[in-house]
Design a protein around this motif. Structure first.
Motif, PDB file in Angstrom:
ATOM      1  N   LYS A   1      -2.175   2.903 -14.522  1.00  0.00           N
ATOM      2  CA  LYS A   1      -1.908   1.873 -13.519  1.00  0.00           C
ATOM      3  C   LYS A   1      -2.197   2.420 -12.131  1.00  0.00           C
ATOM      4  CE  LYS A   1       1.669  -1.404 -11.933  1.00  0.00           C
ATOM      5  NZ  LYS A   1       0.837  -2.596 -12.112  1.00  0.00           N
ATOM      6  N   LEU A   2      -2.990   1.670 -11.362  1.00  0.00           N
ATOM      7  CA  LEU A   2      -3.263   2.028  -9.976  1.00  0.00           C
ATOM      8  C   LEU A   2      -2.046   1.716  -9.111  1.00  0.00           C
ATOM      9  CD1 LEU A   2      -6.825   0.468  -9.820  1.00  0.00           C
ATOM     10  CD2 LEU A   2      -6.346   2.913  -9.639  1.00  0.00           C
TER      11      LEU A   2
ATOM     12  N   ARG B   1       0.827  -1.209   0.000  1.00  0.00           N
ATOM     13  CA  ARG B   1       0.000   0.000   0.000  1.00  0.00           C
ATOM     14  C   ARG B   1       0.862   1.260   0.000  1.00  0.00           C
ATOM     15  NH1 ARG B   1      -5.362   0.146   1.335  1.00  0.00           N
ATOM     16  NH2 ARG B   1      -5.020   2.094   2.433  1.00  0.00           N
ATOM     17  N   SER B   2       2.019   1.185   0.630  1.00  0.00           N
ATOM     18  CA  SER B   2       2.905   2.346   0.710  1.00  0.00           C
ATOM     19  C   SER B   2       3.716   2.540  -0.571  1.00  0.00           C
ATOM     20  CB  SER B   2       3.862   2.188   1.902  1.00  0.00           C
ATOM     21  OG  SER B   2       4.831   3.211   1.922  1.00  0.00           O
TER      22      SER B   2
ATOM     23  N   ALA C   1      -7.025   1.275 -14.375  1.00  0.00           N
ATOM     24  CA  ALA C   1      -8.339   1.921 -14.332  1.00  0.00           C
ATOM     25  C   ALA C   1      -8.469   2.902 -15.488  1.00  0.00           C
ATOM     26  CB  ALA C   1      -8.534   2.642 -12.997  1.00  0.00           C
ATOM     27  N   VAL C   2      -9.713   3.241 -15.808  1.00  0.00           N
ATOM     28  CA  VAL C   2      -9.996   4.232 -16.843  1.00  0.00           C
ATOM     29  C   VAL C   2      -9.798   5.626 -16.264  1.00  0.00           C
ATOM     30  CG1 VAL C   2     -11.787   5.199 -18.344  1.00  0.00           C
ATOM     31  CG2 VAL C   2     -11.606   2.717 -18.039  1.00  0.00           C
ATOM     32  N   ASP C   3      -9.096   6.464 -17.003  1.00  0.00           N
ATOM     33  CA  ASP C   3      -8.842   7.847 -16.589  1.00  0.00           C
ATOM     34  C   ASP C   3     -10.041   8.705 -16.996  1.00  0.00           C
ATOM     35  OD1 ASP C   3      -7.954  10.391 -16.068  1.00  0.00           O
ATOM     36  OD2 ASP C   3      -6.077  10.218 -17.175  1.00  0.00           O
ATOM     37  N   GLU C   4     -10.848   9.114 -16.009  1.00  0.00           N
ATOM     38  CA  GLU C   4     -12.057   9.881 -16.321  1.00  0.00           C
ATOM     39  C   GLU C   4     -11.748  11.248 -16.907  1.00  0.00           C
ATOM     40  OE1 GLU C   4     -14.852  10.100 -13.138  1.00  0.00           O
ATOM     41  OE2 GLU C   4     -15.365   7.965 -13.240  1.00  0.00           O
ATOM     42  N   ASP C   5     -10.548  11.772 -16.667  1.00  0.00           N
ATOM     43  CA  ASP C   5     -10.176  13.073 -17.233  1.00  0.00           C
ATOM     44  C   ASP C   5     -10.042  13.018 -18.751  1.00  0.00           C
ATOM     45  OD1 ASP C   5     -10.104  14.199 -14.707  1.00  0.00           O
ATOM     46  OD2 ASP C   5      -7.941  13.910 -14.456  1.00  0.00           O
ATOM     47  N   THR C   6      -9.995  11.795 -19.305  1.00  0.00           N
ATOM     48  CA  THR C   6      -9.837  11.651 -20.756  1.00  0.00           C
ATOM     49  C   THR C   6     -11.147  11.277 -21.457  1.00  0.00           C
ATOM     50  OG1 THR C   6      -9.237   9.289 -20.634  1.00  0.00           O
ATOM     51  CG2 THR C   6      -7.454  10.896 -20.384  1.00  0.00           C
TER      52      THR C   6
END
Length: 365
Positions: A265-266, A122-123, A295-300
């Motif tokens: 990439k997450l 996680r870090s 994940a899908v980049d909502e800004d695009t």
């Protein structure tokens, strides 16, 4: 009981007890927060190239059965657990996790601090690691250097997709299921609705798919980065508007890229059976099963004609899309619920409704 090491590319070393196969294995270290469903997890083709850490402390307590596999041959590179159950108890139990892993030559390690490992991931984010050969003494510095220089394969979809088309007959709607690393739970849900399914390889052309005269096309889940399979993006682009489409997980990402959006990439991915998602159309919250590192980049999304339909409550990332002009929708999570809650199972019914509505429109045109 033989010793085994889990060594990470940053030099972190965990010493534990070996189970399963004797050989060493290299992969991306990820974690899954599910309390049950380890059999579905270890047989999920989306874990191709990955070593899975289970955060729940006891794994294997109900054994392995013949019904809950999501693929015939597990693609996972290894498993990390706090404690492995040696004497499972369940009326369906056929073998232990250790016995299955020995048969498939998949290495596992138990007896390590999985909380510490999870916090590290996680870090620092998903990180490369190696499970050493059982009982082998190693030179840590040499292993770390080799691991840092190792480039993980990017052909995971090709590794897990079917090599040739095959049918799963029904008397209902004909669905072409493109196998990017399909979980059998998806096929089961379509069969439960009497769909006449044809499963095809990931690199099947749009021309060949349309030649079967499908009522709809299902884009399956699968492993890896959607940018590694651009040929699949082009096929989805050619299918868009020709036939109803329903995409899951990697299929969701490929659909978004086919419509002009981007993916990223997450840091450590979403993997577990307890991820809350908001349906932005109804306002309802669904608890979902997830396994994805991108994940899908909502800004695009601007200018793509895609509408956001679902959002992750934990981090706000995109979880669902629908096309404004064509009968096509996708979700990032797993509505077949293998393993996980069944909150989202209705999406398969929605797919049937979309195919029926499209057929009526074509008949009246």
């Amino acid at each position: 009981m033989m010793k085994r090491y889990l060594i990470l590319e940053d030099g972190t070393v965990f010493e534990g007890t070996a189970f399963g196969g004797d050989d060493a294995s290299v992969g991306e270290i990820v974690f899954n927060t599910s309390m049950t469903g380890y059999q579905e997890i270890l047989s999920d083709p989306s874990y191709c190239g990955q070593i899975v850490t289970m955060t729940y402390p006891l794994i294997g307590n109900y054994g392995i059965n013949s019904d809950d596999f999501e693929s015939i041959e597990p693609a996972v590179k290894g498993m990390v657990v706090r404690e492995i159950a040696e004497f499972p108890s369940n009326f369906r139990n056929k073998s232990t996790v250790d016995e299955l892993f020995k048969t498939k030559n998949i290495p596992g390690i138990s007896g390590i601090d999985t909380r510490k490992l999870t916090r590290l991931i996680r870090s620092k984010g998903a990180i490369k690691g190696v499970l050493t050969a059982a009982g082998e003494e190693v030179l840590i510095d040499e292993v770390v250097k080799t691991l840092q220089d190792t480039v993980l394969p990017s052909d995971q979809v090709a590794q897990v997709s079917t090599g040739r088309p095959y049918p799963s007959p029904g008397r209902g709607k004909r669905v072409i299921l493109i196998d990017y690393g399909m979980k059998h739970g998806i096929l089961r849900e379509l069969n439960n609705r009497d769909c006449d399914v044809i499963v095809v390889p990931y690199n099947t052309s749009a021309t060949e798919i349309l030649a079967w005269g499908p009522d709809g096309v299902m884009l399956s889940n699968g492993p890896g980065d959607p940018k590694d399979v651009e040929e699949c993006v082009e096929v989805v682009r050619e299918l868009l508007g020709q036939v109803p489409i329903f995409g899951i997980c990697l299929g969701h990402q490929l659909f978004a890229r086919a419509c002009g959006a981007d993916t990223f990439k997450l840091k450590f991915g979403h993997r577990g059976g307890n991820h809350p998602v908001r349906d932005l159309v109804t306002g309802k919250i669904e608890i979902t099963s997830q396994n994805h590192g991108y994940a899908v980049d909502e800004d695009t999304l601007q200018g793509t004609r895609l509408k956001v339909t679902h959002s992750a409550l934990n981090d706000g990332t995109n979880e669902g899309l629908t096309h404004l002009d064509y009968p096509a929708f996708t979700v990032q999570y797993h509505p077949e619920s293998s393993p996980g809650p069944e909150d989202s199972n209705y999406l398969f019914d929605r797919f049937i409704d979309v195919m029926n509505a499209t057929r009526k429109e074509q008949q009246h045109a």
